[in-house]
Design a protein around this motif. Sequence first.
Motif, PDB file in Angstrom:
ATOM      1  N   ALA A  24       0.893  -1.165   0.121  1.00 25.85           N
ATOM      2  CA  ALA A  24      -0.051  -0.007   0.204  1.00 25.85           C
ATOM      3  C   ALA A  24       0.904   1.143   0.189  1.00 25.85           C
ATOM      4  O   ALA A  24       0.661   2.411  -0.698  1.00 25.85           O
ATOM      5  N   SER A  27       2.676   1.707  -3.335  1.00 30.32           N
ATOM      6  CA  SER A  27       1.772   2.088  -4.529  1.00 30.32           C
ATOM      7  C   SER A  27       1.198   3.392  -4.255  1.00 30.32           C
ATOM      8  O   SER A  27       1.095   3.990  -5.490  1.00 30.32           O
ATOM      9  N   VAL A  28       0.948   3.706  -3.210  1.00 33.48           N
ATOM     10  CA  VAL A  28       0.431   5.085  -2.919  1.00 33.48           C
ATOM     11  C   VAL A  28       1.596   6.275  -3.304  1.00 33.48           C
ATOM     12  O   VAL A  28       1.113   7.316  -3.888  1.00 33.48           O
ATOM     13  N   SER A  29       2.755   5.937  -2.744  1.00 32.48           N
ATOM     14  CA  SER A  29       3.647   6.935  -3.055  1.00 32.48           C
ATOM     15  C   SER A  29       4.016   6.923  -4.428  1.00 32.48           C
ATOM     16  O   SER A  29       4.259   8.229  -5.109  1.00 32.48           O
ATOM     17  N   ILE A  32       0.876   8.986  -6.423  1.00 30.95           N
ATOM     18  CA  ILE A  32       0.608  10.145  -6.024  1.00 30.95           C
ATOM     19  C   ILE A  32       1.308  11.032  -7.090  1.00 30.95           C
ATOM     20  O   ILE A  32       1.132  12.028  -7.708  1.00 30.95           O
ATOM     21  N   SER A 103       0.170   0.743  -8.791  1.00 35.08           N
ATOM     22  CA  SER A 103       0.610   2.290  -8.927  1.00 35.08           C
ATOM     23  C   SER A 103      -0.125   2.837 -10.222  1.00 35.08           C
ATOM     24  O   SER A 103      -0.710   3.974 -10.139  1.00 35.08           O
ATOM     25  N   THR A 106      -4.228   3.337  -9.578  1.00 35.31           N
ATOM     26  CA  THR A 106      -4.150   4.306  -8.424  1.00 35.31           C
ATOM     27  C   THR A 106      -3.502   5.725  -8.935  1.00 35.31           C
ATOM     28  O   THR A 106      -4.402   6.640  -8.644  1.00 35.31           O
ATOM     29  N   GLY A 110      -6.298   8.841  -8.771  1.00 33.93           N
ATOM     30  CA  GLY A 110      -5.702   9.947  -8.163  1.00 33.93           C
ATOM     31  C   GLY A 110      -5.719  11.286  -9.275  1.00 33.93           C
ATOM     32  O   GLY A 110      -5.552  12.241  -8.619  1.00 33.93           O
ATOM     33  N   TYR A 156      -8.811  12.075  -1.608  1.00 35.49           N
ATOM     34  CA  TYR A 156      -7.849  11.015  -1.710  1.00 35.49           C
ATOM     35  C   TYR A 156      -7.793  10.059  -0.615  1.00 35.49           C
ATOM     36  O   TYR A 156      -7.075   8.777  -0.705  1.00 35.49           O
ATOM     37  N   GLU A 159      -9.519   6.951  -1.720  1.00 37.31           N
ATOM     38  CA  GLU A 159      -8.469   6.318  -2.550  1.00 37.31           C
ATOM     39  C   GLU A 159      -7.792   5.460  -2.048  1.00 37.31           C
ATOM     40  O   GLU A 159      -7.536   4.233  -2.511  1.00 37.31           O
ATOM     41  N   LEU A 160      -7.256   5.973  -0.961  1.00 39.60           N
ATOM     42  CA  LEU A 160      -6.165   5.222  -0.054  1.00 39.60           C
ATOM     43  C   LEU A 160      -6.910   3.973   0.375  1.00 39.60           C
ATOM     44  O   LEU A 160      -6.190   3.038   0.630  1.00 39.60           O
ATOM     45  N   LEU A 163      -7.237   1.322  -2.266  1.00 38.65           N
ATOM     46  CA  LEU A 163      -6.161   0.713  -2.579  1.00 38.65           C
ATOM     47  C   LEU A 163      -5.421  -0.336  -1.334  1.00 38.65           C
ATOM     48  O   LEU A 163      -4.957  -1.203  -1.986  1.00 38.65           O
TER      49      LEU A 163
END
Length: 251
Positions: A24, A27-29, A32, A103, A106, A110, A156, A159-160, A163
Motif C-alpha cells: 500500500a 503503491s500510494v507513493s 501520487i 501504482s 491508483t 488519483g 484522496y 482512494e487510499l 487501495l
Amino acid sequence: MDFPFLLETARTLSSGIPLTLVLAVLSVSLGIVLAVLLASMRLWGPRWLSLFARAYVFVFRGTPLLVQMFLIYYGLGQFEAVRHSFLWPVLREPFWCAILSLSLNTGAYGSEIVRGAFLAVPFGQIEAAKACGMSTTLAFRRILLPQAVRLALPAYGTELILLVKATSLTSIITLMEITGVAARLISETYRVVEVFVVAGALYLAINFVLTRIVAFAEHRLTAHLRARPATRGVAAGDAEAEDVVISGERA
C-alpha cells in the motif's frame, strides 16, 4: 464460534500485515507522483500530452484492476524483448508486478482527484503570484500545490482506503499478504467463514487507522477554515452589540 481458533487465525494472518502495508505505501507513493504528472499534463501540457493523459486515465479507470494485474504479471513475459531487457529481473517478480499494477491504477484515479483540486484553486491567486514576480514553477510549488493538497485530501483518503483493500488481489499472483495467508489457511483447515471474518477484521482495523491519520492531516491543514465560523459568530455578536448601543443612544 470457536474463539481459540479465531485468535490463532488472527495470529497467523497478522504475518501478512507487513507485506500488505508495504504494498500500500509503495503503491500510494508512486501513484501520487503519477497522479500529479497526469493532472499537470492534462491541464498545462501540449495537446499530444493531454491526449495521452486522457487515454491513460480512460483505459486504467475503465478496465478491472485484476485484468491489469494479470496482463502485467503474465502478459509481459510473453514478449521476448521484455525478457531480454534490463527490466526483466524486476518484472519477473510478483512483488514488483503488483506494485506496478497498483501504482498505475491508483495513479489514474488519483489524477482526476488532483486535477479537480488544481481547478478549485482560484486562478486569481496564480495571477497575483506572477504579479509579485514568482516564476511559474515557484507559483506552482508555493501557491497552487499546497492548496491543492488540502482540497484533494478528503477524496484522496477514500482512494487510499480502496487501495489498501485492492492489495488483496495480489494474492492471485502468489503474494502472501493477508488474503494470501488466509487462502493458504483455508486450504489447510477448510474453515472459510472464520478465516475470512478475521481477515476482514484485520483490513477493517488497518483502514480505521488510515482514516484517523487522514482525519488528523485534514484537521491540521484546515485549521483556519474551522476557526472561521467561530470568528464570524463573534463578529456577528459584536455587530449586534453595536446596534443595541446605537439604538440606545438614539432613543
